[in-house]
Design a protein around this motif. Structure first.
Motif, PDB file in Angstrom:
ATOM      1  N   GLY A  37       5.415   3.160   0.154  1.00  0.00           N
ATOM      2  CA  GLY A  37       5.332   3.519   1.559  1.00  0.00           C
ATOM      3  C   GLY A  37       4.203   2.816   2.280  1.00  0.00           C
ATOM      4  N   LYS A  38       4.354   2.714   3.581  1.00  0.00           N
ATOM      5  CA  LYS A  38       3.377   2.022   4.424  1.00  0.00           C
ATOM      6  C   LYS A  38       1.977   2.615   4.275  1.00  0.00           C
ATOM      7  CE  LYS A  38       2.534   0.810   9.248  1.00  0.00           C
ATOM      8  NZ  LYS A  38       3.002   0.945  10.624  1.00  0.00           N
ATOM      9  N   ASP A  39       1.917   3.931   4.141  1.00  0.00           N
ATOM     10  CA  ASP A  39       0.620   4.604   4.056  1.00  0.00           C
ATOM     11  C   ASP A  39       0.231   4.971   2.630  1.00  0.00           C
ATOM     12  OD1 ASP A  39       2.389   6.644   3.505  1.00  0.00           O
ATOM     13  OD2 ASP A  39       1.737   7.940   5.146  1.00  0.00           O
ATOM     14  N   GLY A  40       1.059   4.608   1.647  1.00  0.00           N
ATOM     15  CA  GLY A  40       0.767   4.935   0.249  1.00  0.00           C
ATOM     16  C   GLY A  40       1.026   6.389  -0.096  1.00  0.00           C
ATOM     17  N   LYS A  41       1.656   7.119   0.837  1.00  0.00           N
ATOM     18  CA  LYS A  41       1.887   8.553   0.650  1.00  0.00           C
ATOM     19  C   LYS A  41       3.363   8.938   0.675  1.00  0.00           C
ATOM     20  CE  LYS A  41      -2.388   9.677   3.033  1.00  0.00           C
ATOM     21  NZ  LYS A  41      -2.971  10.307   4.225  1.00  0.00           N
ATOM     22  N   LYS A  42       4.181   8.127   1.325  1.00  0.00           N
ATOM     23  CA  LYS A  42       5.609   8.431   1.453  1.00  0.00           C
ATOM     24  C   LYS A  42       6.380   7.444   0.595  1.00  0.00           C
ATOM     25  CE  LYS A  42       5.053  10.326   6.039  1.00  0.00           C
ATOM     26  NZ  LYS A  42       4.160   9.741   7.014  1.00  0.00           N
ATOM     27  N   THR A  43       6.653   7.848  -0.632  1.00  0.00           N
ATOM     28  CA  THR A  43       7.255   6.947  -1.605  1.00  0.00           C
ATOM     29  C   THR A  43       8.777   6.875  -1.457  1.00  0.00           C
ATOM     30  OG1 THR A  43       7.386   8.712  -3.254  1.00  0.00           O
ATOM     31  CG2 THR A  43       5.397   7.367  -3.242  1.00  0.00           C
ATOM     32  N   LEU A  44       9.333   5.809  -1.984  1.00  0.00           N
ATOM     33  CA  LEU A  44      10.776   5.581  -1.937  1.00  0.00           C
ATOM     34  C   LEU A  44      11.527   6.717  -2.633  1.00  0.00           C
ATOM     35  CD1 LEU A  44      13.099   3.626  -1.187  1.00  0.00           C
ATOM     36  CD2 LEU A  44      12.735   2.531  -3.401  1.00  0.00           C
ATOM     37  N   THR A  45      11.045   7.115  -3.785  1.00  0.00           N
ATOM     38  CA  THR A  45      11.629   8.238  -4.525  1.00  0.00           C
ATOM     39  C   THR A  45      10.488   9.151  -4.985  1.00  0.00           C
ATOM     40  OG1 THR A  45      11.494   7.316  -6.761  1.00  0.00           O
ATOM     41  CG2 THR A  45      13.400   6.674  -5.454  1.00  0.00           C
ATOM     42  N   PRO A  46      10.787  10.398  -5.278  1.00  0.00           N
ATOM     43  CA  PRO A  46       9.736  11.316  -5.744  1.00  0.00           C
ATOM     44  C   PRO A  46       9.096  10.890  -7.069  1.00  0.00           C
ATOM     45  CG  PRO A  46      11.693  12.538  -5.078  1.00  0.00           C
ATOM     46  CD  PRO A  46      12.062  11.084  -5.063  1.00  0.00           C
ATOM     47  N   GLN A  47       9.772  10.045  -7.833  1.00  0.00           N
ATOM     48  CA  GLN A  47       9.226   9.599  -9.120  1.00  0.00           C
ATOM     49  C   GLN A  47       8.093   8.590  -8.956  1.00  0.00           C
ATOM     50  OE1 GLN A  47      12.641   9.567  -8.503  1.00  0.00           O
ATOM     51  NE2 GLN A  47      13.002  11.484  -9.600  1.00  0.00           N
ATOM     52  N   TYR A  48       8.033   7.895  -7.837  1.00  0.00           N
ATOM     53  CA  TYR A  48       6.971   6.910  -7.617  1.00  0.00           C
ATOM     54  C   TYR A  48       5.705   7.622  -7.159  1.00  0.00           C
ATOM     55  CZ  TYR A  48      10.647   3.353  -7.767  1.00  0.00           C
ATOM     56  OH  TYR A  48      11.691   2.550  -8.140  1.00  0.00           O
ATOM     57  N   PRO A  49       4.564   7.179  -7.651  1.00  0.00           N
ATOM     58  CA  PRO A  49       3.319   7.885  -7.306  1.00  0.00           C
ATOM     59  C   PRO A  49       2.829   7.594  -5.892  1.00  0.00           C
ATOM     60  CG  PRO A  49       2.838   6.004  -8.698  1.00  0.00           C
ATOM     61  CD  PRO A  49       4.341   6.107  -8.618  1.00  0.00           C
ATOM     62  N   ALA A  89      -7.278 -11.480  -9.334  1.00  0.00           N
ATOM     63  CA  ALA A  89      -8.127 -11.369  -8.144  1.00  0.00           C
ATOM     64  C   ALA A  89      -7.412 -10.549  -7.072  1.00  0.00           C
ATOM     65  CB  ALA A  89      -8.478 -12.757  -7.611  1.00  0.00           C
ATOM     66  N   GLU A  90      -6.115 -10.759  -6.928  1.00  0.00           N
ATOM     67  CA  GLU A  90      -5.339  -9.976  -5.952  1.00  0.00           C
ATOM     68  C   GLU A  90      -5.231  -8.515  -6.375  1.00  0.00           C
ATOM     69  OE1 GLU A  90      -2.362 -13.359  -4.098  1.00  0.00           O
ATOM     70  OE2 GLU A  90      -1.851 -12.483  -6.041  1.00  0.00           O
ATOM     71  N   ILE A  91      -5.124  -8.278  -7.672  1.00  0.00           N
ATOM     72  CA  ILE A  91      -5.085  -6.901  -8.181  1.00  0.00           C
ATOM     73  C   ILE A  91      -6.355  -6.164  -7.783  1.00  0.00           C
ATOM     74  CG2 ILE A  91      -5.252  -5.515 -10.303  1.00  0.00           C
ATOM     75  CD1 ILE A  91      -3.160  -7.407 -11.537  1.00  0.00           C
ATOM     76  N   LYS A  92      -7.481  -6.819  -7.933  1.00  0.00           N
ATOM     77  CA  LYS A  92      -8.760  -6.201  -7.564  1.00  0.00           C
ATOM     78  C   LYS A  92      -8.789  -5.865  -6.071  1.00  0.00           C
ATOM     79  CE  LYS A  92     -13.590  -6.507  -8.662  1.00  0.00           C
ATOM     80  NZ  LYS A  92     -13.490  -5.300  -9.469  1.00  0.00           N
ATOM     81  N   ILE A  93      -8.340  -6.785  -5.247  1.00  0.00           N
ATOM     82  CA  ILE A  93      -8.310  -6.555  -3.794  1.00  0.00           C
ATOM     83  C   ILE A  93      -7.353  -5.407  -3.465  1.00  0.00           C
ATOM     84  CG2 ILE A  93      -7.629  -7.560  -1.581  1.00  0.00           C
ATOM     85  CD1 ILE A  93      -8.598 -10.293  -2.753  1.00  0.00           C
ATOM     86  N   LEU A  94      -6.193  -5.395  -4.097  1.00  0.00           N
ATOM     87  CA  LEU A  94      -5.232  -4.309  -3.866  1.00  0.00           C
ATOM     88  C   LEU A  94      -5.803  -2.960  -4.282  1.00  0.00           C
ATOM     89  CD1 LEU A  94      -1.907  -6.015  -4.986  1.00  0.00           C
ATOM     90  CD2 LEU A  94      -2.353  -5.013  -2.738  1.00  0.00           C
ATOM     91  N   ALA A  95      -6.482  -2.933  -5.421  1.00  0.00           N
ATOM     92  CA  ALA A  95      -7.073  -1.679  -5.905  1.00  0.00           C
ATOM     93  C   ALA A  95      -8.105  -1.143  -4.927  1.00  0.00           C
ATOM     94  CB  ALA A  95      -7.694  -1.894  -7.286  1.00  0.00           C
ATOM     95  N   GLU A  96      -8.933  -2.035  -4.389  1.00  0.00           N
ATOM     96  CA  GLU A  96      -9.923  -1.615  -3.397  1.00  0.00           C
ATOM     97  C   GLU A  96      -9.232  -1.114  -2.124  1.00  0.00           C
ATOM     98  OE1 GLU A  96     -13.183  -1.269  -3.656  1.00  0.00           O
ATOM     99  OE2 GLU A  96     -13.210  -2.009  -5.717  1.00  0.00           O
ATOM    100  N   HIS A  97      -8.154  -1.770  -1.756  1.00  0.00           N
ATOM    101  CA  HIS A  97      -7.399  -1.338  -0.582  1.00  0.00           C
ATOM    102  C   HIS A  97      -6.817   0.054  -0.796  1.00  0.00           C
ATOM    103  CE1 HIS A  97      -4.925  -1.409   2.968  1.00  0.00           C
ATOM    104  NE2 HIS A  97      -3.836  -1.261   2.234  1.00  0.00           N
ATOM    105  N   LEU A  98      -6.235   0.292  -1.959  1.00  0.00           N
ATOM    106  CA  LEU A  98      -5.675   1.615  -2.250  1.00  0.00           C
ATOM    107  C   LEU A  98      -6.742   2.694  -2.136  1.00  0.00           C
ATOM    108  CD1 LEU A  98      -3.426   0.873  -5.352  1.00  0.00           C
ATOM    109  CD2 LEU A  98      -2.758   0.992  -2.952  1.00  0.00           C
ATOM    110  N   ALA A  99      -7.931   2.400  -2.659  1.00  0.00           N
ATOM    111  CA  ALA A  99      -9.021   3.371  -2.609  1.00  0.00           C
ATOM    112  C   ALA A  99      -9.436   3.672  -1.164  1.00  0.00           C
ATOM    113  CB  ALA A  99     -10.216   2.859  -3.403  1.00  0.00           C
ATOM    114  N   SER A 100      -9.298   2.680  -0.292  1.00  0.00           N
ATOM    115  CA  SER A 100      -9.700   2.868   1.107  1.00  0.00           C
ATOM    116  C   SER A 100      -8.645   3.586   1.940  1.00  0.00           C
ATOM    117  CB  SER A 100     -10.025   1.520   1.756  1.00  0.00           C
ATOM    118  OG  SER A 100      -8.833   0.792   2.039  1.00  0.00           O
ATOM    119  N   MET A 101      -7.421   3.643   1.441  1.00  0.00           N
ATOM    120  CA  MET A 101      -6.341   4.322   2.175  1.00  0.00           C
ATOM    121  C   MET A 101      -6.538   5.827   2.073  1.00  0.00           C
ATOM    122  SD  MET A 101      -3.167   2.018   0.779  1.00  0.00           S
ATOM    123  CE  MET A 101      -1.863   2.649   1.829  1.00  0.00           C
ATOM    124  N   LYS A 102      -6.502   6.503   3.198  1.00  0.00           N
ATOM    125  CA  LYS A 102      -6.722   7.957   3.171  1.00  0.00           C
ATOM    126  C   LYS A 102      -5.565   8.706   3.737  1.00  0.00           C
ATOM    127  CE  LYS A 102     -10.720   7.610   1.314  1.00  0.00           C
ATOM    128  NZ  LYS A 102     -10.826   7.638  -0.068  1.00  0.00           N
TER     129      LYS A 102
END
Length: 102
Positions: A37-49, A89-102
């Protein structure tokens, strides 16, 4: 000394803003948005975190483990096909982005 501290604080803030912008760009480009999901909260299916606000170190390790095949449980197979397109390197950037998403 005060000017140096202000300059350092400005550089840190600017690098954080750049990393966040780059993370948001990668989140869209690497198709994370399609399942999580766009906000990391509304997943495609309930099985996705829901991944918004996830601990950066944890998220980074999970992505690396899925990429290497060390993690193959749960929905890891769905991500395996995408992770070969993401550099460490992209994984690290993505991980930091996920942490910043609220």
């Amino acid at each position: 000394m005060k000017k140096i501290l202000v300059l350092i604080a400005g550089v840190i803030a600017a690098s954080g803003a750049f990393a966040s912008e780059e993370g948001a760009k990668l989140y869209a480009e690497k198709t994370c948005v399609a399942c999580h999901g766009k906000d990391g909260k509304k997943t495609l299916t309930p099985q996705y975190p829901k991944i918004a606000g996830q601990n950066a170190a944890y998220a980074e390790q999970q992505m690396k483990d899925i990429k290497s095949g060390a993690r193959a449980n749960g929905q890891a197979a769905a991500m395996k096909g995408v992770m070969h397109l993401v550099s460490d390197a992209e994984i690290k950037i993505l991980a930091e982005h996920l942490a910043s998403m609220k």
